[in-house]
Design an enzyme around this catalytic site. Sequence first.
Site, mmCIF file in Angstrom:
data_model
loop_
_atom_site.group_PDB
_atom_site.id
_atom_site.type_symbol
_atom_site.label_atom_id
_atom_site.label_comp_id
_atom_site.label_asym_id
_atom_site.label_seq_id
_atom_site.Cartn_x
_atom_site.Cartn_y
_atom_site.Cartn_z
ATOM 1 C CE1 TYR A 18 42.709 37.088 36.797
ATOM 2 C CE2 TYR A 18 40.770 38.443 36.376
ATOM 3 C CZ TYR A 18 41.679 37.492 35.961
ATOM 4 O OH TYR A 18 41.573 36.949 34.703
ATOM 5 C CB SER A 72 40.333 39.909 32.542
ATOM 6 O OG SER A 72 39.014 39.734 33.023
#
Length: 252
Positions: A145, A135
Amino acid sequence: MSLALVTGATSGLGLTFARTLAARGDDLVLVARDEARLDALATELRARGRTVHVVPADLSTRDGVARVVDAVHEHRIDLLVNNAGSSIGKFFGDTDIADEDSQLDLMVKAPMDLMAAALDVMRPRRSGRILNVASVAAFTPRGTYSAHKAWIVNLSRWMNIQFAPEGIVTTVLCPGFVRTEFHQRMGVDPSDVPGWMWTTTDQQVRGALRDLEKGKAVSVPTVRYKVLTTVAQYAPAGIVAAVAKRGRKVAE
């Protein structure tokens, strides 16, 4: 023709990867938790003339990972797409540590084990492709994350240097905001994300596969996100962290 294994294959980027690879002539090993959706997708792709194997597995569990590792060895895959992933709707410090441990297993340990299995079958024949999905959050301070995604970016870059001479290319895809079920499953409201920041699964998947064929270590499809990731690496961390909170409002 090659055989590709795709994790998280029944929704979002994984579903588009499966359909795109089938359309170009690849046979498939599909991995996901939802067996009913797996079977429906397999039926769809078999109707297009593809050979499709299904492996129902939860990659946040050791038994699930072991099942997929066995499939990698059994089918001698040519392409591994490490796509399965999720996120927690809160930031570290406000989350349950058990949930964080499960995320770590899913986002870090599982792809590492699958990459090791892929190398087992690819190195002896000196050919293969590994595509990891990270990401643009990997380039921002954004809790666990982004830490997980930064880990996969770093390892992917190294693997492409280390194993390209043996005929094995590793590319890591770093998508921005993509219209999938991702935010809904997190239980957050992404309405504060401007429209221009959204991309499609097709843009991301086609960009990633092009970059994989070119042997690129890092794939950031679309010009807008190439610019944003470059800025994120050099702008003040506090500003980047504030912007990176977009898309994390708790859904009502």
